[in-house]
Scaffold this active site. Structure first.
Site, mmCIF file in Angstrom:
data_model
loop_
_atom_site.group_PDB
_atom_site.id
_atom_site.type_symbol
_atom_site.label_atom_id
_atom_site.label_comp_id
_atom_site.label_asym_id
_atom_site.label_seq_id
_atom_site.Cartn_x
_atom_site.Cartn_y
_atom_site.Cartn_z
ATOM 1 N N GLY A 202 -4.480 0.768 4.924
ATOM 2 C CA GLY A 202 -5.915 0.556 5.079
ATOM 3 C C GLY A 202 -6.293 -0.530 6.070
ATOM 4 O O GLY A 202 -7.386 -1.098 5.965
ATOM 5 N N LYS A 203 -5.432 -0.817 7.036
ATOM 6 C CA LYS A 203 -5.744 -1.874 8.000
ATOM 7 C C LYS A 203 -6.923 -1.467 8.893
ATOM 8 O O LYS A 203 -7.866 -2.234 9.076
ATOM 9 C CB LYS A 203 -4.513 -2.186 8.861
ATOM 10 C CG LYS A 203 -3.353 -2.723 8.038
ATOM 11 C CD LYS A 203 -2.166 -3.057 8.898
ATOM 12 C CE LYS A 203 -1.503 -1.837 9.533
ATOM 13 N NZ LYS A 203 -0.974 -0.865 8.574
ATOM 14 N N GLU A 419 16.660 -6.224 -9.205
ATOM 15 C CA GLU A 419 15.737 -7.346 -8.966
ATOM 16 C C GLU A 419 15.631 -8.254 -10.171
ATOM 17 O O GLU A 419 15.583 -9.473 -10.040
ATOM 18 C CB GLU A 419 14.345 -6.826 -8.578
ATOM 19 C CG GLU A 419 14.296 -6.078 -7.249
ATOM 20 C CD GLU A 419 14.838 -6.889 -6.085
ATOM 21 O OE1 GLU A 419 14.702 -8.133 -6.097
ATOM 22 O OE2 GLU A 419 15.427 -6.287 -5.164
HETATM 23 P P1 ADP Z 1 -3.485 1.823 8.440
HETATM 24 O O1 ADP Z 1 -4.430 1.475 9.543
HETATM 25 O O2 ADP Z 1 -3.090 0.643 7.609
HETATM 26 O O3 ADP Z 1 -2.306 2.604 8.873
HETATM 27 P P2 ADP Z 1 -5.676 3.429 7.651
HETATM 28 O O4 ADP Z 1 -6.754 2.440 7.494
HETATM 29 O O5 ADP Z 1 -5.664 4.171 8.937
HETATM 30 O O6 ADP Z 1 -4.271 2.748 7.428
HETATM 31 O O7 ADP Z 1 -5.707 4.433 6.428
HETATM 32 C C1 ADP Z 1 -5.802 5.815 6.597
HETATM 33 C C2 ADP Z 1 -6.664 6.415 5.532
HETATM 34 O O8 ADP Z 1 -6.049 6.252 4.244
HETATM 35 C C3 ADP Z 1 -8.004 5.758 5.406
HETATM 36 O O9 ADP Z 1 -8.940 6.340 6.247
HETATM 37 C C4 ADP Z 1 -8.358 5.968 3.941
HETATM 38 O O10 ADP Z 1 -8.897 7.247 3.724
HETATM 39 C C5 ADP Z 1 -7.008 5.915 3.268
HETATM 40 N N1 ADP Z 1 -6.716 4.569 2.774
HETATM 41 C C6 ADP Z 1 -5.697 3.778 3.190
HETATM 42 N N2 ADP Z 1 -5.704 2.616 2.533
HETATM 43 C C7 ADP Z 1 -6.750 2.635 1.702
HETATM 44 C C8 ADP Z 1 -7.287 1.697 0.749
HETATM 45 N N3 ADP Z 1 -6.723 0.489 0.550
HETATM 46 N N4 ADP Z 1 -8.387 2.060 0.058
HETATM 47 C C9 ADP Z 1 -8.956 3.259 0.258
HETATM 48 N N5 ADP Z 1 -8.501 4.176 1.127
HETATM 49 C C10 ADP Z 1 -7.407 3.894 1.838
HETATM 50 ZN ZN ZN Z 2 19.080 -7.923 -3.929
#
Ligand code: ADP
Ligand code: ZN
Ligand code: MG
Length: 605
Positions: A202-203, A419
Site C-alpha cells: 500500500g505504499k 523463532e
Molecule cells: P505498493 O505500492 O506498496 O506496491 P499499492 O499501493 O500499489 O502497493 O497496492 C496495490 C493495491 O492493493 C491498492 O490499490 C489497494 O487496492 C491494495 N492494497 C494494498 N495495500 C493496502 C492496504 N494497506 N489497505 C488497503 N488496500 C491495500
Molecule cells: Zn533463525
C-alpha cells in the site's frame, strides 16, 4: 543491461520518422505531383481516352488522368497550350469534359497553399515527436508520462493495517494543508519521505492518500520509467517535474520505484550514465528547493539497501517510514476496506478469512476479494458467499506458493518453533539483549521470520559471556527445530553464518580462545562485510594455526549449541506453547512470550 533496451528505441524513432517522410512523400506524389508532358504526348492521351476534366487557360492545359486508365500513377498533368484549332473537336469526339479559364492563378494558389500546409504539419509533427518529452512522444511512451492529478479521492480510511505509517505521514498532511502555520514557527518539515516496504503493502496508496487528505495536487512518476528514456530526457523530465510542482505548490511529488533510479553507483553492472544523470538531477532539485515552497517529495522502494547513499543524506530522503506486511489484525482491517465494495453474504466471517490468509499483502487481499466477487458472479449468486471466498483464497494462495511468496502450513509451524527457540534462549540467558518482538510474517526474500532484540544501552565493548550468549541465541533456532522435528532445515543458514563469524572473531581477533595462545591473528575484514574476498584472504598464520582455529571455532559453537539445547529441552513445553501463540497471532512481543514462559518456570519450593 539497460543500454540494450535504450539503443533500439532510439533507432525506433529514426525509423519511424523516415517512414513518416516516405509515406507523406508517397501520398503527396500521388495527389499533388503533376506530369508535364509534351503537347503531342497530351494529344496522344486524349486519343487513347486517358484523360478527363481539362481546364484550358490562355497558356496552359491542365487535366487529370482517367482513374480507370492509369491506376496508382500520377493523377494530374499540365502542359503548355499551342495554337491548335482542332483540339476542341477532338475533345468533343472523345467526350472529354473541358472548361476554359482566364486565370489559373487562384486554384494554383490554393493548391500550393495546401502543399505548404501539409508539409508544415508533417514537419511540426516530426519536430514535436523528436523534441518534446511531453508531446506526442508520450502517446506511445505512456509509461514515462508524468502524471498529475488534482483531485485525488483516496483517503487514509482506504488504507488499512498500516497505522504506524499513517501516524507518521499525518504530519506531512498537516503541513501541506497549512504550510503557513509551520513556516511561521520556523519548523523544519521533511523534504523527502521514503516509504519502505514489500510490494503490494500500500505504499502507492498511502502516497495518494496523503495528497487526498491534504487536498493538494499529486505528481507521480516511476523510477523505472526514467531508465527507459532517451539520452538526456530523464534529467530534463526531473527538472520539468519539479518546475511544474513548484507552480502548483502546495503539492506532493511521488517517485515510485526509487531504487530503479537511485541504485547505488557502485552496484550493478558497469556504469549507467543516463541513470546517473537523472539521479544527479534529482539530487540537484531536492537540494535546490526549500520546504517553505510547500512541495514535499515522497518516494517508495522495496529495496532500500541498494539505494545510493547520496539519496539518504539529510535534506533529501532523510525520513523513513516502514510500510510492513499486514499481520492478522491488519489483514482483517484491509479485508474490511475491500469488502465494502462488494455485496457480502451475511454468513461471511472476515475474521476467519484473515486467519486463513497468512503472508498475503494488501494487494493480494484486494485481488482475492475481487476474485471471490467474480466467482460469485459466475455462480450467478446474488452476493459473495463463504464458498466463493474459499475458492478465491485457494487460487490466490496457489499462485503465491508457486511464486514462493507464502509459506505452507507446515513451513509456518517450523518457522514459528525456530523463532520461539531464538526468543526463549534470549529470555532465559542472563545478560542477553531483551527480546522486542517475534514475527513469522516474511520480511523480504531472506527472512521467513525474525526475532528482534534491542540492546538496552549502546555498547562499545562486548564481554566474552555476551558474545557466547549471542552465539547461543543464534543457534537456538536450529536447536528448536532439532528438538521438535528431529532435524534442521535450510532456514538456519543465515544464523549459522553469523554464529560462525562471531566465534571466529572471538578466537582470532579478541584472544578469547581457551586453548590457543592469546594473540590476534590477522583475519582481515569481517567476512560479514566482505564475503567475496573470503577465498583470497591471505592467511597471516601457519597451516597448523589455521586448523587449530578451525577446531577451536567448532568447539565453541558446539559448546554454545549444547547450552541452548539444554535450555530448550528443559523448557520444551514453553517452546511449544509459545509457537502455538505465535502461529495464531503472527507477531508477539517479548513481554507476551515472557508471560507464557513464567507459567512454565519451576516454582521455587
Ligand atoms: P505498493 O505500492 O506498496 O506496491 P499499492 O499501493 O500499489 O502497493 O497496492 C496495490 C493495491 O492493493 C491498492 O490499490 C489497494 O487496492 C491494495 N492494497 C494494498 N495495500 C493496502 C492496504 N494497506 N489497505 C488497503 N488496500 C491495500
Ligand atoms: Zn533463525
Ligand atoms: Mg506501488
Amino acid at each position: 543491461m539497460f543500454k540494450d533496451i535504450r539503443i533500439p528505441k532510439r533507432y525506433g524513432v529514426m525509423v519511424f520518422a523516415l517512414l513518416l517522410c516516405g509515406l507523406s512523400a508517397f501520398f503527396l506524389h500521388g495527389y499533388f505531383s503533376t506530369l508535364s508532358p509534351s503537347y503531342s504526348q497530351f494529344k496522344q492521351w486524349v486519343i487513347q481516352d486517358m484523360v478527363t476534366d481539362l481546364t484550358i487557360t490562355e497558356t496552359t492545359i491542365k487535366g487529370t488522368f482517367n482513374p480507370k486508365a492509369e491506376p496508382g500513377g500520377p493523377r494530374a498533368f499540365k502542359t503548355g497550350r499551342v495554337h491548335d484549332p482542332e483540339l476542341v473537336s477532338l475533345l468533343e469526339d472523345h467526350h472529354i469534359e473541358f472548361k476554359g479559364s482566364t486565370d489559373g492563378s487562384a486554384s494554383q494558389a490554393v493548391s500550393s497553399f495546401v502543399n505548404v500546409l501539409i508539409f508544415g504539419l508533417v514537419a511540426w509533427f516530426l519536430w514535436k515527436t523528436c523534441n518534446d518529452p511531453n508531446g506526442l512522444m508520450s502517446v506511445w511512451k505512456s509509461k514515462a508520462r508524468m502524471y498529475m492529478d488534482r483531485d485525488i479521492d483516496v483517503r487514509f480510511t482506504d488504507v488499512a493495517g498500516v497505522d504506524e505509517a499513517k501516524d507518521e505521514l499525518l504530519e506531512v498532511v498537516t503541513f501541506l494543508k497549512t504550510p503557513e502555520k509551520y513556516t511561521r514557527l520556523g519548523g523544519r518539515i521533511p523534504k523527502g519521505v521514503l516509504l519502505i516496504g514489500p510490494p503490494g503493502t500500500g505504499k502507492t496508496l498511502l502516497a495518494k492518500a496523503v495528497a487526498g487528505e491534504a487536498g493538494v495536487p499529486f505528481f507521480s512518476i516511476s523510477g523505472s520509467a526514467f531508465v527507459e528514456m532517451f539520452v538526456g530526457l530523464g534529467a530534463a523530465r526531473v527538472r520539468d517535474l519539479f518546475q511544474q510542482a513548484r507552480l502548483k505548490a502546495p503539492c506532493l511529488i511521488f517517485i515510485d520505484e526509487l531504487d530503479a533510479l537511485g541504485k547505488s553507483r557502485d552496484h550493478g553492472h558497469g556504469s549507467h550514465e543516463e541513470r546517473e544523470h537523472t539521479l544527479n538531477q534529482l539530487l540537484v532539485e531536492m537540494d535546490g528547493f526549500d520546504t517553505r515552497s510547500g512541495v514535499v517529495v515522497l518516494a517508495a522502494t522495496n529495496r532500500p539497501e541498494i539505494l545510493d547513499a547520496a539519496l539518504l543524506r539529510p535534506g533529501r530522503f532523510d525520513r523513513h517510514v516502514a510500510v510492513s506486511a499486514p499481520d492478522r489484525k491488519g489483514r482483517l482491517a484491509i479485508l474490511d476496506v475491500h469488502a465494502r465494495k462488494v455485496s457480502l453474504a451475511p454468513e461471511v466471517k472476515l475474521e476467519a478469512i484473515a486467519g486463513m490468509t497468512p503472508g498475503m499483502s494488501g494487494a493480494d487481499l484486494a485481488n482475492m476479494v475481487n476474485e471471490a466477487a467474480l466467482l460469485a458472479a459466475r455462480h450467478d449468486g446474488t452476493s459473495v458467499g463463504p464458498r466463493d471466498f474459499d475458492e478465491a483464497i485457494e487460487r490466490v494462495v496457489a499462485g503465491l506458493e508457486k511464486k514462493q511468496r507464502v509459506l505452507n502450513r507446515s513451513e509456518r509451524e517450523r518457522v514459528a518453533h525456530h523463532e520461539i527457540g531464538h526468543a526463549l534462549t534470549a529470555l532465559l540467558l542472563p545478560g542477553a539483549d531483551p527480546v522486542h518482538k517475534i514475527s513469522i510474517i516474511p520480511r523480504g526474500v531472506a527472512a521467513l521470520g525474525y526475532t528482534m532484540q534491542v540492546p538496552t544501552e549502546d555498547r562499545f565493548l562486548a564481554t566474552r559471556t555476551q558474545l557466547e550468549n549471542k552465539i547461543a541465541v543464534l543457534l537456538s533456532g536450529l536447536v528448536a527445530e532439532e528438538i521438535i522435528y528431529g532435524e534442521i532445515s535450510t532456514g538456519a543458514h543465515d544464523d549459522l553464518r553469523k554464529a560462525t563469524d562471531i566465534a571466529r572473531r572471538m578466537i582470532t581477533d579478541y584472544g578469547m580462545s581457551e586453548t590457543l595462545r592469546t594473540a590476534a591473528f590477522d583475519s582481515g575484514p569481517s567476512p560479514l562485510f566482505l564475503q567475496k574476498d573470503r577465498a583470497v584472504r591471505p592467511a597471516g598464520y601457519s597451516e597448523e594455526t589455521a586448523s587449530g582455529i578451525d577446531r577451536e571455532v567448532v568447539r565453541l559453537l558446539d559448546k554454545q549449541k549444547a547450552c541452548a539445547a539444554e535450555l530448550l529441552t528443559r523448557f520444551k513445553p514453553a517452546l511449544e506453547a509459545g509457537a502455538t501463540i505465535l502461529l495464531e497471532h503472527e507477531v508477539i512481543t517479548g513481554a507476551e512470550l515472557a508471560a507464557v514462559l513464567e507459567g512454565f518456570r519451576p516454582q521455587p519450593a
